[in-house]
Design a protein around this motif. Structure first.
Motif, PDB file in Angstrom:
ATOM      1  N   GLU A 272       0.863  -1.152  -0.047  1.00 25.41           N
ATOM      2  CA  GLU A 272      -0.150   0.051  -0.077  1.00 25.41           C
ATOM      3  C   GLU A 272       0.909   1.075  -0.041  1.00 25.41           C
ATOM      4  O   GLU A 272       1.413   1.567   1.274  1.00 25.41           O
ATOM      5  CB  GLU A 272      -0.756  -0.135   1.095  1.00 25.41           C
ATOM      6  CG  GLU A 272      -1.961  -1.208   1.246  1.00 25.41           C
ATOM      7  CD  GLU A 272      -2.441  -1.549   2.742  1.00 25.41           C
ATOM      8  OE1 GLU A 272      -1.568  -1.519   3.586  1.00 25.41           O
ATOM      9  OE2 GLU A 272      -3.557  -1.786   2.700  1.00 25.41           O
ATOM     10  N   THR A 273       1.092   1.721  -1.064  1.00 23.62           N
ATOM     11  CA  THR A 273       2.057   2.974  -1.187  1.00 23.62           C
ATOM     12  C   THR A 273       1.175   4.314  -1.064  1.00 23.62           C
ATOM     13  O   THR A 273       0.136   4.466  -1.690  1.00 23.62           O
ATOM     14  CB  THR A 273       2.463   2.871  -2.594  1.00 23.62           C
ATOM     15  OG1 THR A 273       3.253   1.838  -2.853  1.00 23.62           O
ATOM     16  CG2 THR A 273       3.476   4.374  -2.961  1.00 23.62           C
ATOM     17  N   ILE A 274       1.638   4.940  -0.094  1.00 22.44           N
ATOM     18  CA  ILE A 274       0.969   6.401   0.146  1.00 22.44           C
ATOM     19  C   ILE A 274       1.521   7.374  -0.738  1.00 22.44           C
ATOM     20  O   ILE A 274       2.998   7.644  -0.544  1.00 22.44           O
ATOM     21  CB  ILE A 274       1.084   6.716   1.535  1.00 22.44           C
ATOM     22  CG1 ILE A 274       0.427   5.799   2.380  1.00 22.44           C
ATOM     23  CG2 ILE A 274       0.615   8.224   1.718  1.00 22.44           C
ATOM     24  CD1 ILE A 274       0.248   5.909   4.093  1.00 22.44           C
ATOM     25  N   CYS A 275       0.902   8.053  -1.690  1.00 28.68           N
ATOM     26  CA  CYS A 275       1.375   8.880  -2.487  1.00 28.68           C
ATOM     27  C   CYS A 275       1.585  10.126  -2.191  1.00 28.68           C
ATOM     28  O   CYS A 275       1.193  10.598  -0.956  1.00 28.68           O
ATOM     29  CB  CYS A 275       0.448   8.642  -3.907  1.00 28.68           C
ATOM     30  SG  CYS A 275       0.048   7.208  -4.481  1.00 28.68           S
ATOM     31  N   ASP A 276       2.294  11.018  -3.158  1.00 31.33           N
ATOM     32  CA  ASP A 276       2.683  12.359  -2.701  1.00 31.33           C
ATOM     33  C   ASP A 276       1.234  13.161  -2.551  1.00 31.33           C
ATOM     34  O   ASP A 276      -0.001  12.817  -2.932  1.00 31.33           O
ATOM     35  CB  ASP A 276       3.649  13.100  -3.479  1.00 31.33           C
ATOM     36  CG  ASP A 276       3.189  13.436  -4.809  1.00 31.33           C
ATOM     37  OD1 ASP A 276       1.893  13.257  -5.169  1.00 31.33           O
ATOM     38  OD2 ASP A 276       4.008  13.374  -5.866  1.00 31.33           O
ATOM     39  N   GLY A 277       1.444  14.551  -2.178  1.00 32.44           N
ATOM     40  CA  GLY A 277       0.380  15.384  -1.875  1.00 32.44           C
ATOM     41  C   GLY A 277      -0.326  16.189  -3.336  1.00 32.44           C
ATOM     42  O   GLY A 277      -1.082  17.145  -3.171  1.00 32.44           O
TER      43      GLY A 277
END
Length: 358
Positions: A272-277
């Motif tokens: 589960e990759t948390i992506c940039d803003g």
């Protein structure tokens, strides 16, 4: 034999390194972000609500006795179930005591029409200005599905009644596919009404709904938002994003969490990759082609879709008629007092006679 053993160890080391890189990036993104932290357990709970809202048996849904109404969501208390027959929309409002929150869920596109709907999104242009935001433009169909149908008034009314009984508890809004797009507009509406700290949005396989100006506005008003995407799911790639027209094209709002597999052969892991803003992180779902409907129809191993192939057909036990209100166009709202005991239809009654086909 020794060579095979070394190969297996090499694959294992590579997988561990990839996992370590992913986890390190996740912590870094979390540290820098003012957005809500991603919670895997919460995601696996809300995805079950996003799945359950697809069901056509209103009796099982309103009494929360359906096969999908179990597991993490067991004990959920439905307050309002709205079915907009005219526009083929469905949603519900209820209280999840284990989350200490009001949960709102919206149904996505019917499987029988999903291919045509996806084809339409390839060509869809921004065609509606968001009120009081001159530069913000949105998808007229998604905006209207929430604001210009029976959905909005029913949802607002149910939330008000729930708050009268349960107090100032949090609000969680969810949905899959088109239901995620409607959930975004609902979350924005409720955040403006109840403040952003009290409203959280988590969607699954959601399409883009507006341009960069709208995405910026949305992320300020509803910072507690997570968009979960899965593998090569094609819907989050639609309507198309054109990086060379950043202000004129559709643009996702943050924050994306991308579910995808890494590894080789039998050593495959879902991370589960948390992506940039930015909302359009080129290292997340945009890094792959959006060419899979199957990835769109399953999230966290949960089936996302209708239980019957016929579009907008619903089934209801006659005993629920006392809880229903139908307008002149056939739209239906099933409603109960949050302070009243939960409605229970016993098995003996359920097996007698024929259900009402609507």
């Amino acid at each position: 034999m020794q060579s095979t053993s070394r190969s297996k160890w090499l694959i294992l080391v590579i997988c561990m390194c990839l996992l370590g890189f992913s986890n390190g990036r996740e912590l870094k993104d979390r540290h820098k972000s003012r957005h809500i932290l991603y919670n895997h357990t919460l995601a696996t709970i809300l995805v079950e609500y996003a799945s359950a809202v697809y069901l056509s048996d209103l009796t099982e849904l309103f009494t929360w006795t359906c096969s999908r109404c179990d597991g993490w969501t067991k004990g959920f208390e439905i307050i309002e179930l709205v079915v907009d027959i005219q526009h083929c929309l469905q949603g519900f409002v209820g209280v999840a005591k284990n989350l200490n929150a009001i949960v709102i869920a919206f149904r996505g596109t019917q499987e029988t029409s999903i291919q045509n709907w996806i084809e339409d999104l390839f060509w869809k242009q921004l065609d509606a200005h968001y009120p009081d935001m001159p530069d913000a433009m949105v998808h007229r169909g998604f905006y209207s599905a929430y604001h210009n149908t029976t959905i909005r008034s029913a949802i607002i009314d149910a939330v008000e009644r729930a708050k009268e009984v349960y107090g100032d508890i949090g609000i969680m809004v969810t949905g899959h596919s088109m239901g995620g797009a409607i959930a975004a507009f609902c979350g924005l509406d409720l955040a403006l009404k109840y403040n952003s700290q009290n409203v959280q949005v988590m969607t699954f396989g959601q399409p883009r709904v507006g341009n960069a100006a709208f995405a910026s506005y949305y992320s300020k008003i509803v910072p507690n938002t997570i968009r979960v995407t899965n593998g090569h799911d094609m819907v989050p790639h639609l309507p198309p994003y054109y990086y060379y027209f950043p202000q004129k094209t559709y643009h996702h709002f943050p924050r994306e969490v991308w579910l995808h597999n890494i590894g080789f052969g039998s050593l495959v892991y879902t991370i589960e990759t948390i992506c940039d803003g930015s909302g359009e992180d080129p290292n997340c779902s945009r890094s792959v082609s959006g060419n899979s409907i199957s990835d769109h129809l399953t999230y966290y191993g949960v089936e996302m879709g209708c239980d019957e192939s016929s579009s907008c057909r619903i089934v209801m036990d006659p005993r629920l008629l006392g809880y229903s209100n139908r307008d002149s166009t056939g739209n239906l709202i099933l409603s109960r007092d949050p302070a009243a005991p939960l409605l229970k239809l016993n098995t003996e009654f359920d097996n007698q006679g024929k259900p009402v086909k609507l």
